[in-house]
Design an enzyme around this catalytic site. Structure first.
Site, mmCIF file in Angstrom:
data_model
loop_
_atom_site.group_PDB
_atom_site.id
_atom_site.type_symbol
_atom_site.label_atom_id
_atom_site.label_comp_id
_atom_site.label_asym_id
_atom_site.label_seq_id
_atom_site.Cartn_x
_atom_site.Cartn_y
_atom_site.Cartn_z
ATOM 1 N N GLY A 148 9.727 131.672 6.815
ATOM 2 C CA GLY A 148 10.979 132.046 7.464
ATOM 3 C C GLY A 148 11.632 133.239 6.782
ATOM 4 C CD GLN A 149 14.927 138.166 8.649
ATOM 5 O OE1 GLN A 149 14.509 138.358 9.789
ATOM 6 N NE2 GLN A 149 16.130 138.581 8.244
ATOM 7 C CE LYS A 150 17.307 128.988 4.550
ATOM 8 N NZ LYS A 150 17.562 128.870 3.091
ATOM 9 C CG LEU A 204 9.957 119.109 8.049
ATOM 10 C CD1 LEU A 204 8.792 118.823 8.997
ATOM 11 C CD2 LEU A 204 9.682 120.349 7.209
ATOM 12 C CG HIS A 205 15.960 122.970 8.619
ATOM 13 N ND1 HIS A 205 15.492 124.175 9.094
ATOM 14 C CD2 HIS A 205 15.998 123.089 7.269
ATOM 15 C CE1 HIS A 205 15.282 124.986 8.079
ATOM 16 N NE2 HIS A 205 15.564 124.355 6.959
ATOM 17 C CG HIS A 247 11.320 123.481 7.743
ATOM 18 N ND1 HIS A 247 12.419 122.736 7.390
ATOM 19 C CD2 HIS A 247 10.951 124.170 6.632
ATOM 20 C CE1 HIS A 247 12.701 122.948 6.112
ATOM 21 N NE2 HIS A 247 11.837 123.807 5.634
ATOM 22 C CD GLN A 291 9.578 131.044 -0.179
ATOM 23 O OE1 GLN A 291 9.952 130.360 -1.134
ATOM 24 N NE2 GLN A 291 9.517 130.546 1.051
ATOM 25 C CB VAL A 305 16.410 128.574 13.236
ATOM 26 C CG1 VAL A 305 17.042 127.665 14.269
ATOM 27 C CG2 VAL A 305 15.030 129.046 13.708
ATOM 28 N NE ARG A 333 18.347 123.723 -2.778
ATOM 29 C CZ ARG A 333 17.198 124.389 -2.963
ATOM 30 N NH1 ARG A 333 16.890 125.414 -2.185
ATOM 31 N NH2 ARG A 333 16.368 124.049 -3.922
HETATM 32 O O1 PAF Z 1 10.280 127.836 1.222
HETATM 33 C C1 PAF Z 1 9.896 126.734 0.768
HETATM 34 O O2 PAF Z 1 10.168 125.670 1.311
HETATM 35 C C2 PAF Z 1 9.086 126.712 -0.525
HETATM 36 O O3 PAF Z 1 9.508 127.696 -1.398
HETATM 37 C C3 PAF Z 1 7.572 126.800 -0.275
HETATM 38 C C4 PAF Z 1 7.176 128.124 0.367
HETATM 39 C C5 PAF Z 1 7.125 125.654 0.620
HETATM 40 C C6 PAF Z 1 6.826 126.691 -1.605
HETATM 41 O O4 PAF Z 1 7.098 125.498 -2.249
#
Ligand code: PAF
Length: 290
Positions: A148-150, A34-35, A38, A154, A177, A188
């Protein structure tokens, strides 16, 4: 510190108890490491709902065979501490066989919207994402889920999934952020060596330059895409995966820019693939006076 729950029954029990206390439920799906990005989702959930569940699950089905599943950072105790500080009430951290038992056969896929951008470079990625996210929605039964919008594509796919499959839940998309130099926060980023890290800000700088050029009046998507490509090609160590200038809703190219436009980049530094984007509201072109 929030309890870490590994079983489906356990998290349903915790959510059921919260519901019996009259609380609404917020869900923050993550893969851990987490950063601040998140944590902004956790804080949004904390502000808007009564019981906040963060999930931590490095989902194998969204990684390609040559991707970083094995080396993806795993740091449950640190994440637990951070979740506690961000007001999370419970962490759901299942093992892989809990989510994908030996007799698992079902995947969900959002067609069309998943084909371009990251979907083109990472075949099967979004099928894994939408499948695990729908499972998490079904397991937790939240009122609102935060993304997140990043990961713009997705988030767009998840909105579509919720709409198409009548999932009884609201999707909230929270702003990107950034580090102090503008690099979008990502789990990453920790793979980057110091030189790559210095140059990684090029993604945001290119997107900002493209945004300024649109604001100055440019409406040709190819000119904007060309600018993004050149900026990345001029960055030492950067290998362009894609530069996209598309309609933010359909994720499709436009003949001329108007409405809500997504400027998006995916760029590799060594083995590390980074993504970033900006949304631009583009005014319609003025027709020349006769
Ligand atoms: O964005 C992420 O971290 C992942 O793609 C998610 C939404 C947790 C699904 O594994």
């Amino acid at each position: 510190m929030p309890p870490v729950v590994a079983t489906v029954e356990g998290i349903r029990q915790a959510v059921g108890d919260a519901r019996r206390r009259g609380l609404t439920v917020g869900l923050v799906p993550t893969m851990g490491a987490l950063h601040a990005g998140h944590l902004s989702l956790c804080r949004a959930a904390r502000a808007e709902t009564g019981f906040v569940v963060a999930t931590i699950f490095v989902n194998p089905t969204q990684f390609g065979p040559n991707e970083d599943f094995a080396r993806y950072p795993r740091q449950l105790e640190i994440d637990r501490e951070l979740c506690g500080q961000a007001g999370v009430d419970a962490i759901f951290a299942p093992a892989v066989p809990t989510m994908y038992p030996a007799n698992f056969h079902t995947f969900v896929e959002v067609l069309d919207l998943s084909a371009g951008l990251c979907g083109a470079s990472r075949p099967g990625h979004f099928r894994g994402v939408t499948t695990v996210v729908l499972k998490l929605f079904n397991i937790v039964g939240a009122d609102t889920a935060y993304f997140g919008q990043k990961d713009f594509q997705q988030a767009r796919l998840i909105r579509q999934l919720v709409h198409d499959l009548n999932v009884p839940l609201q999707v909230q998309i929270c702003p990107i952020v950034r580090e102090s130099d503008g690099l979008a926060m990502s789990s990453r980023n920790q793979y980057l060596d110091p030189t790559q890290r210095r140059h990684a800000v090029a993604l945001y700088q290119a997107l900002q330059a493209a945004q300024r050029t649109i604001e100055e009046g440019e409406r040709d998507p190819e000119a904007i895409r060309g600018l993004l490509v050149r900026r990345i090609e001029d960055t030492p160590g950067a290998i362009l995966d894609y530069a996209a200038v598309v309609d933010a809703d359909r994720l499709q190219p436009l003949p001329r820019l108007h409405g809500e436009v997504l400027l998006a980049l995916a760029v590799k530094f060594g083995a590390t693939r980074l993504i970033d984007n900006i949304l631009v509201q583009v005014r319609a072109e003025q027709r020349p006076m006769k």
